[in-house]
Design a protein around this motif. Structure first.
Motif, short mmCIF file in Angstrom:
data_model
loop_
_atom_site.label_atom_id
_atom_site.label_comp_id
_atom_site.label_asym_id
_atom_site.label_seq_id
_atom_site.Cartn_x
_atom_site.Cartn_y
_atom_site.Cartn_z
N SER A 188 0.92 -1.08 -0.10
CA SER A 188 0.11 -0.08 0.15
C SER A 188 0.80 1.10 0.17
O SER A 188 2.22 1.18 0.39
N ALA A 189 0.32 2.19 -0.45
CA ALA A 189 1.01 3.73 -0.60
C ALA A 189 1.42 4.12 0.92
O ALA A 189 2.41 4.50 1.23
N ASP A 190 0.64 3.86 1.87
CA ASP A 190 0.74 4.25 3.27
C ASP A 190 1.99 3.41 3.83
O ASP A 190 2.79 4.08 4.53
N GLN A 191 2.09 2.08 3.55
CA GLN A 191 3.29 1.45 3.90
C GLN A 191 4.62 2.05 3.22
O GLN A 191 5.59 2.17 4.13
N LEU A 192 4.52 2.17 2.08
CA LEU A 192 5.79 2.57 1.25
C LEU A 192 6.04 3.95 1.95
O LEU A 192 7.16 4.35 2.01
N GLU A 193 5.04 4.92 2.34
CA GLU A 193 5.46 6.08 2.85
C GLU A 193 6.06 6.12 4.26
O GLU A 193 6.79 6.71 4.59
N ARG A 194 5.68 4.87 4.82
CA ARG A 194 6.25 4.89 6.42
C ARG A 194 7.53 4.10 6.40
O ARG A 194 8.06 4.65 7.29
N THR A 195 7.98 3.57 5.50
CA THR A 195 9.25 2.84 5.52
C THR A 195 10.23 3.50 4.61
O THR A 195 11.38 3.60 5.15
N LEU A 196 9.88 4.09 3.56
CA LEU A 196 10.66 4.53 2.48
C LEU A 196 10.34 5.48 1.68
O LEU A 196 9.32 4.83 0.97
N LEU A 197 10.66 6.52 1.50
CA LEU A 197 10.39 7.49 0.42
C LEU A 197 11.49 7.68 -0.45
O LEU A 197 12.64 8.32 -0.14
N LYS A 198 11.39 7.64 -1.60
CA LYS A 198 12.34 7.76 -2.54
C LYS A 198 11.95 8.19 -3.94
O LYS A 198 10.72 7.96 -4.45
N LEU A 220 14.13 9.51 1.61
CA LEU A 220 13.83 9.77 2.85
C LEU A 220 13.64 8.31 3.72
O LEU A 220 12.64 7.84 3.35
N CYS A 221 14.30 8.12 4.58
CA CYS A 221 14.50 6.88 5.41
C CYS A 221 15.07 7.22 6.70
O CYS A 221 15.93 7.75 6.96
N GLY A 222 14.13 6.75 7.88
CA GLY A 222 14.64 6.78 8.92
C GLY A 222 14.67 8.17 9.54
O GLY A 222 13.69 8.88 9.39
N THR A 223 15.73 8.73 9.93
CA THR A 223 15.97 10.24 10.31
C THR A 223 16.80 10.87 9.70
O THR A 223 17.46 11.85 10.33
N GLN A 290 2.98 16.41 -1.00
CA GLN A 290 2.18 16.49 0.42
C GLN A 290 2.92 15.09 0.90
O GLN A 290 2.92 15.36 2.27
N ARG A 291 3.13 14.27 0.12
CA ARG A 291 3.50 12.87 1.06
C ARG A 291 4.85 13.09 1.60
O ARG A 291 5.12 12.80 2.96
N TRP A 292 5.77 13.70 0.92
CA TRP A 292 7.15 14.13 1.60
C TRP A 292 7.01 14.90 2.76
O TRP A 292 7.97 15.07 3.78
N HIS A 293 6.28 16.08 2.38
CA HIS A 293 6.10 17.04 3.60
C HIS A 293 5.57 16.54 4.83
O HIS A 293 5.97 16.54 6.08
N ARG A 294 4.73 15.61 4.73
CA ARG A 294 4.04 14.95 5.80
C ARG A 294 4.94 14.22 6.63
O ARG A 294 5.06 14.27 7.77
N GLN A 295 5.68 13.29 5.83
CA GLN A 295 6.59 12.34 6.52
C GLN A 295 7.73 13.09 7.17
O GLN A 295 8.16 12.93 8.17
N ALA A 296 8.42 14.16 6.64
CA ALA A 296 9.35 14.91 7.11
C ALA A 296 9.02 15.86 8.22
O ALA A 296 9.63 15.80 9.07
N SER A 297 7.81 16.20 8.23
CA SER A 297 7.33 17.09 9.42
C SER A 297 7.28 15.94 10.77
O SER A 297 7.54 16.42 11.89
N LYS A 298 6.78 14.74 10.51
CA LYS A 298 6.80 13.73 11.76
C LYS A 298 8.22 13.57 12.28
O LYS A 298 8.39 13.59 13.50
#
Length: 1424
Positions: A188-198, A220-223, A290-298
């Protein structure tokens, strides 16, 4: 398509896997040798089926060809695996999807239980198979695992036993909500977003304009943010921007992600400090931005360097995650991580700063020694991994402070563990330890011993004394039998001891001089001895205690729970304690309370209900008591000064006593009472008590039900202005005072079971929500022009003379739950049988919760025979599952009875199938369920009735036999069942301190909650009890009811009330008054099964015995079902017609529901038998035994299986208004039209095979005269489960379950379904449905034959043209139809118990019978 190559594990040649949309037969291929493939997958097929409203038509016979079916039948170890393809996330579309929209493919794999994943993958292009359970995590299967065997094991664990049934269930695609196989791993897109964005984006480094924009790989992975130096992924140098710098202070560690306003879809990533860096990243689309902004903000907002990758079906740690060297907290819980390979756990030592690691629920099987190489680790969680040993390298983790090893198979710990000097918390619960590990003596920093759910049977206090560092000890659920004291050495360090749910018979802890809190509930303790030096709380309920010895006096004691024991008196030390605030001694044998106890200056809450108290001691001074519960005692009066010396009292429950009066609230007119809740239900109070209640002007809740009140003075009620809830049920009130309008805060008024004839003036109250005026004598309701919008529930059932005008009904239209008596129209046979043998009443109350999560199923006439089904379903906190079970469980039972005649088999399969049919709702939600089925024994139809019961969860049933309760059900609760607790422990579930499985539910068996499998199962308890004449009634209830009302009290309560509905109401009202605040449900079934209910006719004279005629046989019921293989599914209600039948034959069979020989032939009428003694055989024309229930009779017209007949008035020529040609399946017959309808997808599956004759058919036939061929004196409704055949204005309509669901969506018919029942459900049990109105709305359904306009003409409906009269008579003679004569009035059954008497069925005057004879005799074939 996977094509078989002759695999040895598969008997069927040529083809191992077939798509269900294909017509390919195994072994057949085209000329090129390639297998033919269908163009449509099952998903598309199901979508079309749903659209046509006939999904139930999909059977295994339509999925497989005959050769495939024969192959499956050859061996139960063969079967079908549903294999799904991975479905890529579909982008949201602005319009409706077209047929070309891609759907995930479903293929049916034919294989055996020995077929491995490797063999299946070797036949096709898939690289592996993935398993998903309960819609949750997805696991890659090992090559040696066997998919079909996994399914079979899963079904066997659920409760299926028959191998053929397991094979049948395994091929059901509905099982995919519980177990599903994928040929590719869906992401799912949500799983990919949470584990790894590239992705490859335009990137610029630095804040100045000197750097240019360039296309770069960004990750964008981990910290950390990783930017490649070249475009092609990782071929060049990697630039890493860490985002977490420890404690951020000022600008040194400031990390930011900001939007660049001057550039569209652009973000800036920056960090401050000596090595500050800034990157600008420009995204191509808004969604990426939006996806990158959301994950990076977390990541930026975290206070610690945490990466949470839990519950994402990971097989390894993402490779890019190892670039985040600053990670300190890593959560990998609930995955499927491997020890070796890429991303395996052996690489975890690459995290140089890792402090907290969570690897719980990963099915590791082996302790990952790689974690022992992380010296910085302070917290490690390896719970629920199937570990058997802990390796010695664990001693390297010198910084470890917390180690969690719960839910494994450990029985010993290594000595090296004792070297961890900083270890302060060690979790060993739910393992296999037979004793406390000796290494605990060296772990001096550990202050808590958590060993619940192990195998410790003996606790040596001397051994604990050597561990001076242990203060808190948890030994719950250990099977503990002995607590031994060695010598006189005191146990000084232990302050908290938890010994709940063990097998202790005595407990001496006098040496534990520092003990503060003791939990020893649910043991078998008879003697308890404690030290009182520091004791602050005792919890010792559910034991066998007769005394409690504590020395010295526990002056620090605050809370003591000694409920449900055998105490006959309270020890003297109880009165000497100085700080006790809460004392619970309910359910004991106390005959008095010490005067000093009530005079205590510290006691705030005293619970002394369910004892033998006859009086209360006089109060000598003011007391601080705030809550007092004295229900279920023998109190005749209270001290005169009680209320004005207990001025702090806010809650008081005096229900179920013998009070005839209550004391005044004060000595003067001015009252200082602060009482807010007062419960006086089930006493002997009269209307004089109302004057004394006025002094409690702060009352918010007043329950004074089931007393002797003749009235409630109006002037007194007006003074209770703060009243919010008033219960006056079960009195002798004739009216509610008009001054009730002064109670402006009143939101609940319950006054059922009175003699109220005038609707009270309560609809002008601004906060009124619930009004219950059922079982009264209301005749009409006069209302103002509006009803308050706050009113949510109004119950007016049980008012037999109530007539509501249309205006009143319109005013009530907005009420969420409106309960009214429906006026059922039934045949005389239905009325006689159901009212003679049994009838029911039920009640549901939401209590103080905002929704009702209890549903009731009640069918007095089940499967159109002398059978009945009753059920109750409790969802605890959810209302969805109980409603689904209420709607479907009766259908499932009717279907399962066709597959097996063994009660244990069909009841068990009913529960398991209902569990499967819950679908996605049953994955996370569940419900307790109880189902009762009253029937004749299948092996002996002439026997008395039997009651077969099945249940899961905490719903219960009790039968009243000879005035005594006979429990029939089994409670599946961890607190009540030792066997179930042991089973759950063996399956390695974590039982929390509140006795809940994984903190979710106390029940070990439920329908639904499949994600808790195998800990929580749907397999039911099944019990069959033969019924006899001494059985008076049956009570069904949920947990909340029977927690407050005992079996004995429930039986006594129902015996004292004549009406089953009023009895059910009383049970729920009593439970509420006893303190229940939860949802409640009760069903009361009155039973009249005895020889005095027999209506058998004496045998006929011997001269007639040899005069049978050919063709006289068992009557045919109207609806028959058989083999579904021949069913057509072209529309929601399929029309089909056999060309071998003439119109006259169809008309004759449809018009006569019970054909016998013609009266002119002079043959003998068959002996009438009652439902208690049904005929075992039928006398044939030769004097022998005629065909049985399963044999077709040659003298009767036999309808082709899977068809049902109904009539409907259309245009005279039989044409639809929109068609120029006759409709297929519609036969013109003069002034009426016959329509043959396929009802195989209706809510209730009608019996299949040859026509089955109900046990009471002879009895029903003899209740019909020749003038009333429809089966009774003027009856116009015949029931076939949920298929309703209703004759109204000459138009007969059949409505199946799917059509009803469509009617609910229709604006014209939504009003029929807008009123929820007491459980909020639109599907109602039994006669409370307005079935006639539903049938009348059926022509508005614009599909199939319901689209044809109904030409209603009441004047012509029973008129036969003169030219057809002779034809009709000839048709009747040709069918040898015999119309039985009317029975003598003396044969009507008598009612055995006058206390359960019911109105007799309505009877027409004899004059009416004579005057209508001629007309109905002539047109009896067409009067349907």
């Amino acid at each position: 398509m996977l094509v078989s190559s002759g695999c040895s594990t598969c008997v069927l040649p040529d083809t191992e896997l077939c798509e269900t949309g294909s017509n390919q037969v195994p072994g057949l291929s085209d000329h090129n040798g390639t297998s033919c493939r269908g163009g449509t997958g099952i998903r598309v097929l199901k979508r079309n089926m749903k659209r046509n409203g006939s999904r139930g038509c999909v059977t295994r016979k339509t999925r497989f060809a005959s050769r495939e079916r024969d192959w499956l039948k050859g061996d139960a170890q063969r079967g079908c695996v549903c294999l799904y393809g991975a479905a890529d996330p579909q982008p949201p579309s602005s319009g409706p999807q077209t047929s070309s929209t891609s759907q995930p493919d479903l293929r049916l794999v034919l294989c055996s239980t020995s077929t491995t994943v490797e063999e299946l993958c070797g036949q096709g292009d898939c690289k592996g198979l993935y398993l998903q359970l309960h819609g949750d995590l997805i696991r890659r299967l090992d090559p040696t695992e066997r998919p079909l065997q996994i399914v079979y094991d899963y079904l066997a664990a659920m409760g299926y036993k028959d191998p053929m049934r397991i094979q049948w269930e395994a091929a059901n695609s509905d099982l995919s909500c519980m177990i599903r196989f994928y040929s590719e791993k869906p992401l799912s897109a949500d799983q990919l977003e949470r584990t790894l964005l590239k992705g490859v984006f335009s990137v610029r480094k630095g804040k100045t304009q000197l750097h240019k924009w360039a296309e770069r790989q960004v990750i964008l992975c981990g910290t950390c943010l990783i930017v490649a130096s070249v475009k092609d992924s990782l071929t060049g140098k990697m630039h890493i921007l860490p985002w977490w710098k420890g404690q951020r202070s000022g600008s040194e560690g400031e990390l930011m992600v900001e939007e660049v306003k001057r550039r569209q879809h652009c973000l800036t990533f920056s960090s401050a400090g000596p090595q500050a860096q800034t990157y600008f990243v420009n995204f191509d689309t808004l969604s990426d931005y939006q996806r990158w902004h959301r994950q990076a903000s977390k990541v930026v907002s975290q206070t610690v360097s945490l990466v949470d990758l839990s519950c994402y079906s990971l097989e390894g740690v993402p490779e890019y995650l190892f670039y985040s060297q600053d990670i300190t907290h890593l959560n990998l819980r609930h995955n499927f991580l491997r020890l070796e390979g890429t991303g395996g756990l052996h690489n975890l030592n690459r995290f140089l700063q890792l402090k907290s690691l969570n690897l719980s629920h990963n099915r590791l099987g082996v302790f990952p020694e790689a974690v022992c190489e992380i010296p910085t680790l302070t917290e490690l969680n390896l719970s629920c991994n199937g570990l058997h040993t802990v390796p010695s390298p664990i001693g390297k983790l010198q910084s470890l402070q917390t180690l969690s090893l719960e839910g494994n198979h450990l029985s010993a710990l290594p000595e090296e563990l004792g070297g961890l000097s900083q270890l302060g918390s060690l979790g060993l619960s739910f393992n296999q330890f037979p004793h406390i590990p000796a290494v605990m003596e060296r772990l001096t920093a550990v202050d808590r011993l958590a060993m619940a759910g192990n195998r410790v049977e003996t606790l040596e206090l001397g051994f604990l004394g050597r561990m001076s560092h242990l203060k808190i000890i948890d030994l719950r659920l250990n099977g503990l039998r002995w607590v031994q004291t060695d010598g006189l050495e005191p146990l000084r360090q232990v302050t908290h001891l938890d010994l709940r749910d063990n097998h202790l018979t005595s407990l001496d802890l006098s040496s534990a001089c520092s003990l503060e809190t003791l939990h020893c509930q649910r043991n078998q303790l008879e003697v308890l001895t404690l030290s009182g030096f520091t004791l602050r709380a005792i919890y010792a309920s559910n034991n066998r205690l007769t005394t409690v010895n504590i020395y010295p006096v526990p002056n620090q004691l605050i809370h003591m729970d000694l409920s449900r024991n055998l105490l006959e008196y309270l020890p003297d030390w109880v009165c000497d304690t100085r700080k006790i605030e809460v004392l619970d001694v309910t359910h004991n044998l106390l005959s008095e309370l010490p005067a000093r106890l009530l005079s205590s200056l510290s006691l705030r809450k005293l619970l002394a209900g369910n004892n033998r108290l006859q009086r209360l001691p006089d109060l000598l001074d003011h007391i601080p008591l705030e809550a007092l519960d004295l229900q279920h005692n023998k109190l005749g009066q209270l001290p005169e000064s009680f209320f004005y010396k207990a001025l702090n009292l806010r809650y008081m429950n005096l229900s179920a006593n013998s009070l005839e009066a209550i004391p005044p609230s004060s000595q003067s007119e001015e009252s200082l009472s602060t009482l807010q809740e007062l419960y006086l239900t089930d006493n002997n109070l009269n209307e004089n008590c109302a004057a004394l209640l006025v002094g409690h002007q702060n009352l918010r809740v007043l329950h004074i039900a089931y007393n002797q009140l003749l009235s409630f003075p109006a002037s007194k009620l007006s003074k209770l202005e703060l009243l919010e809830e008033l219960n006056l049920s079960g009195n002798k009130l004739k009216t509610i005072p008009s001054t009730v309008s002064s109670c402006k805060r009143l939101h609940t008024l319950i006054a059922h079971s009175n003699h109220i004839s005038v609707f009270p003036e309560i609809l002008n109250l601004p906060e009124i929500k619930l009004v219950d005026l059922s079982c009264n004598e209301l005749t009409e309701i006069v209302l103002a022009d509006s009803v308050p919008a706050t009113l949510q529930e109004l119950d007016l059932t049980g008012n037999s003379s109530l007539i509501l005008e249309h205006k009143t009904l319109n005013l009530f239209s907005h009420i969420t739950t409106l309960k009214l008596d429906q006026k059922p129209v039934m045949t005389i046979g239905d009325s006689l049988v159901s009212s003679t043998l049994w009838n029911h009443g039920y009640s549901e109350m939401s209590g103080q919760r905002n929704k009702l999560c209890v549903s009731v199923l009640a069918v007095d006439r089940f499967r159109d025979s002398v059978e009945a089904t009753y059920g109750i379903f409790d969802g605890d906190r959810n209302e969805e599952v109980p409603r689904l079970l209420q709607c479907t469980m009766g259908d499932v039972l009717a279907e399962e009875i066709q597959h097996s005649s063994v009660d244990r088999v069909y009841m068990s399969n009913t529960f398991l199938t209902s569990h499967r049919k819950l679908g996605m709702a049953g994955q996370k939600l569940g419900a307790s369920a109880l189902l009762c089925y009253i029937h004749h024994e299948a092996s002996n139809p002439t026997s008395y009735f039997s009651l077969t019961l099945a249940n899961v969860g905490t719903c219960q049933a009790v039968l009243c036999r000879d005035g005594q309760p006979l429990p029939l059900s089994k409670v599946f609760s961890l607190e009540k069942s030792i066997e179930e607790t042991e089973r759950v422990k063996c399956s390695k579930a974590i039982i929390t301190e509140d006795n809940k499985v994984s903190g979710v539910t106390r029940c070990s068996r439920l329908l639904g909650c499949s994600y808790l499998s195998p800990w929580v199962l749907p397999k039911p308890w099944v019990h069959t009890e033969p019924l006899c004449a001494q059985d008076e009634f049956l009570i069904l209830g949920n947990r909340a009811l029977f927690e407050r009302v005992s079996y004995q009290e429930a039986v006594g309560t129902v015996q004292a009330v004549r009406d089953p509905r009023a009895a059910a109401k009383k049970l729920c009202t009593l439970a509420q008054s006893y303190g229940c605040r939860d949802n409640m449900g009760a069903v009361v079934v009155s039973l009249h099964i005895g020889e005095d209910s027999c209506t058998c006719e004496a045998p006929l004279a011997s001269s007639r015995e040899g005069r049978g005629s050919v063709g006289s046989a068992l009557p045919v019921s109207g609806l028959l079902l058989g083999d579904q293989a021949a069913l057509s599914s072209s529309s929601g209600i399929t029309s089909e017609f056999s060309s071998e039948l003439s119109a006259s034959e169809v008309g004759s069979e449809a018009g006569s529901t019970a054909s016998d020989e013609h009266p002119s032939s002079g043959h003998a009428r068959p002996e009438r038998r009652c439902s208690l003694h049904p005929a075992a055989a039928v006398i044939s024309g030769t004097g022998g035994v005629g065909p049985g229930p399963g044999v077709a009779n040659p003298g009767l017209f036999q309808r082709q299986p899977s068809c049902a007949n109904f009539s409907s008035n259309h245009s005279d020529n039989g044409l639809d208004s929109d068609d120029e040609a006759p409709l297929e399946g519609v036969i013109s017959n003069g002034s009426k039209v016959e329509v043959e309808v396929d009802i195989h997808c209706c809510a209730f599956q009608i019996r299949s095979g040859a026509p089955q004759v109900p046990d009471n058919q002879d009895f029903l036939d003899d209740q019909r005269g020749p003038d009333y061929p429809n089966g009774g004196f003027g009856g116009k409704t015949r029931r076939r489960e949920n298929v309703v055949v209703s004759a109204t204005n000459g138009c007969l309509l059949a409505v199946c379950g799917r059509e009803i669901s469509d009617l609910k969506k229709s604006p014209s018919s939504s009003s029929l379904f807008g009123k929820k029942l007491s459980n909020g459900s639109v599907v109602a049990p039994e006669d409370s449905h307005n079935l006639i109105e539903v049938a009348l709305e059926a022509p508005k359904k614009k599909s199939g034959y319901f689209a044809a306009p109904a030409q209603q003409d009441p004047e012509d409906q029973l008129v036969v043209p003169a030219g057809l009269e002779q034809d009709v008579r000839d048709q009747l003679r040709s069918q040898n139809a015999v119309i039985p004569g009317p029975p003598p009035l003396s044969t009507l059954p008598c009612v055995r118990d006058p206390e359960w008497s019911h109105p007799h069925p309505p009877q027409l005057p004899q004059q009416d019978l004579i005057t209508t004879t001629a007309l109905q005799q002539e047109v009896y074939d067409t009067a349907l």
